[in-house]
Structure formats: structure tokens, C-alpha cells
Design an enzyme around this catalytic site. Sequence first.
Site, short mmCIF file in Angstrom:
data_model
loop_
_atom_site.label_atom_id
_atom_site.label_comp_id
_atom_site.label_asym_id
_atom_site.label_seq_id
_atom_site.Cartn_x
_atom_site.Cartn_y
_atom_site.Cartn_z
N ASP A 1 0.91 -1.18 -0.07
CA ASP A 1 -0.07 -0.06 0.03
C ASP A 1 1.00 1.22 0.03
O ASP A 1 2.12 1.32 0.40
CB ASP A 1 -0.86 0.10 1.17
CG ASP A 1 -1.85 -1.18 1.18
OD1 ASP A 1 -2.48 -1.30 -0.04
OD2 ASP A 1 -2.43 -1.43 2.37
N TYR B 1 5.42 -8.51 8.84
CA TYR B 1 5.33 -7.27 8.79
C TYR B 1 5.58 -6.53 10.15
O TYR B 1 5.07 -7.39 11.22
CB TYR B 1 3.66 -6.89 8.37
CG TYR B 1 3.42 -7.32 6.94
CD1 TYR B 1 3.75 -5.99 6.03
CD2 TYR B 1 2.93 -8.50 6.58
CE1 TYR B 1 3.34 -6.65 4.63
CE2 TYR B 1 2.53 -8.79 5.35
CZ TYR B 1 2.76 -8.07 4.23
OH TYR B 1 2.41 -8.41 3.09
N ASP C 1 -6.62 2.25 7.87
CA ASP C 1 -5.37 2.58 8.19
C ASP C 1 -5.47 4.10 8.33
O ASP C 1 -6.54 4.77 8.39
CB ASP C 1 -4.38 2.25 6.92
CG ASP C 1 -4.67 2.98 5.73
OD1 ASP C 1 -5.16 4.25 5.58
OD2 ASP C 1 -4.65 2.46 4.51
N ARG D 1 -4.13 -4.40 7.60
CA ARG D 1 -5.27 -3.39 7.89
C ARG D 1 -6.37 -4.06 8.41
O ARG D 1 -6.84 -3.41 9.61
CB ARG D 1 -5.50 -2.48 6.79
CG ARG D 1 -4.41 -1.73 6.18
CD ARG D 1 -4.99 -0.87 5.12
NE ARG D 1 -4.94 -1.79 3.57
CZ ARG D 1 -5.75 -1.36 2.72
NH1 ARG D 1 -6.75 -0.64 2.89
NH2 ARG D 1 -5.79 -2.20 1.75
#
Length: 301
Positions: free
Chosen positions: A40, A68, A82, A180
Amino acid sequence: MITSGLLLVDKPAGMTSHDVVSVVRRAARSKRVGHAGTLDPFATGLLVLAVNSATRLLPYVVGEPKVYDAVIRFGHETDTDDRTGEVTREATPPAAELLAHPEAAPLRDAIAALTGRLAQVPPAFSAKHVNGERAYAIARRGDVVDLPPVHVNVMHWEWLASTPDSLTARITCGGGTYIRALARDLGRALGSAAHCESLRRVASGAAHVNDAEPLERLEPGSIVDGRILLRSPLSALGAMAHEPLDEAGLAALRVGRRIAASTPGDRGALLWRDTVVAIAERLADDWWQPRVVMLGDEAAP
């Protein structure tokens, strides 16, 4: 000089993955650049890219597990899940002492419920298709996006840090998992609301962000003139046989003939002077049948 191979890039925030591809194209002076998975725009970290004939290897690149580092902020949800989105719901954050202790029962149980094989509802602002249209395009018009759950695999959560209204975790997962959405669902599981404030991809398969090039080093022509070196794709291809070719084997490959197999395995990387020149599948009678062939100047006899 090898002009075909993999490149690891540390993407900064605010850029799309396609923006990074454009930078690499200028650095390689080639349009043949592809990636093994997007990030993203708000996210940072590892992008795995292939240059020139190595783009044909992208379907074989092992990109799992993905790792992540995520900062999950409690107090409100957003329409994007987000920090870039509009606030859609607010709620009191969980108690600070709960976030500070990963073994506290509510946090431990909520994370356990979000670990393993899950049916995850993707964010409305995602690249999923709805009746032939991207979900984010529908959401940007202000229309309601009703996405069905998809099956994902979340392998592990590691607590890294906390503040009175945030939790930082390292999450290991399979492809297609939306971090997210995990942030959103963790907030709900704790009786609050949450979104992903920051996201950084640390690893994808065998590739690690510590080995990635900062984007600012990718100046125009820097790959062509050797200032930035491309990587062999071998480490990213996972568990497949490595079959070195002699000159007779290389000649057979050039005309599309099968190659005698001397190493075990159902799928193999055929090598000329340690460079991957083909991906082959094993025939029943101990021969390799080439399926993807990459023969450039580096494979000249």
C-alpha cells in the site's frame, strides 16, 4: 555484467509500488521490470522486483511467509482501515496495562482468535474485484462495498511494544492477508476500535528488508552501469533442483530439446555458469523438459 536478476528495494511511504517499478525501469534502462507483490502507498519496506528476463521467473518466486511490523492505533476505525482514511467509528481504547502485557487474557485471547486459518473480510479500499470493478473505485464514489470473506493464514503474532493507545506487533502471515483488516478486527475483539497506523514489510520468503536498496540509490542508469548489482534469483525460487548445464546441455536448451537430469526433484532450475537460464519440469524417464527459458547475453557460450 549480469543485466537480469532480482532487486530488493526498501519502499518509502507515500509511493505506490508502480512508482517504484518506474524508478527501477529508469535505473535499468529497461521496461522489463515486474514485482512479486505490492505494498500500500502508506506502507514501507520490502519490495521484490525482477529485471529483464528474470521477470519470467516471478511466478516461481516464493514470497511466503510474509513478515510485517505494524503499529495498531486504538480509539477509532477508518474507512480504509489505516491512518489515511476518514474516521467511521470511535471507541474508548483498551486499558493501557492490557496492551502492555501480551499474556493478559483479553489480548492473548483476541490475538489467538486472529491466528491460524481465518475468514477475513478485506478492507473496502482494496484491490479486490466486485462485478469487474476494483473495490477501492467503488468506495471512492461513496458507494457501499460488500466484500465476502476470503481465507487467509496468519501464522504468528509477536508483541514488540505498546503505548497507552497503541500496540506494535510483528505479524507473520501468508499471501493475501490484509494487516489493515487484522488491526480493525483486533480493535473490535477488544471492545474498542482500531486501525493500522503504520506498516512495514520486513520479509517475503527468503528476502529480507535488511538486504534491500534504499530507493534514493536507484539513480537513472545505476543498474546498467553496475553501481547497483542485481541478485541471483536462486535463493528466491524455493526448494527446487539445481541442474548445472555443460555446453551440450546449453546447446540443447537453445533449440528446445529436453535435458538429461542428474539431480532429483520434480522441478529444476537449469544453470549456466551459476546463472538461471531455464525452469524445467521432470519427465518420467529422467529428463528435464524446459518450461520457461531465459537466454540472454550472460548465457553466451
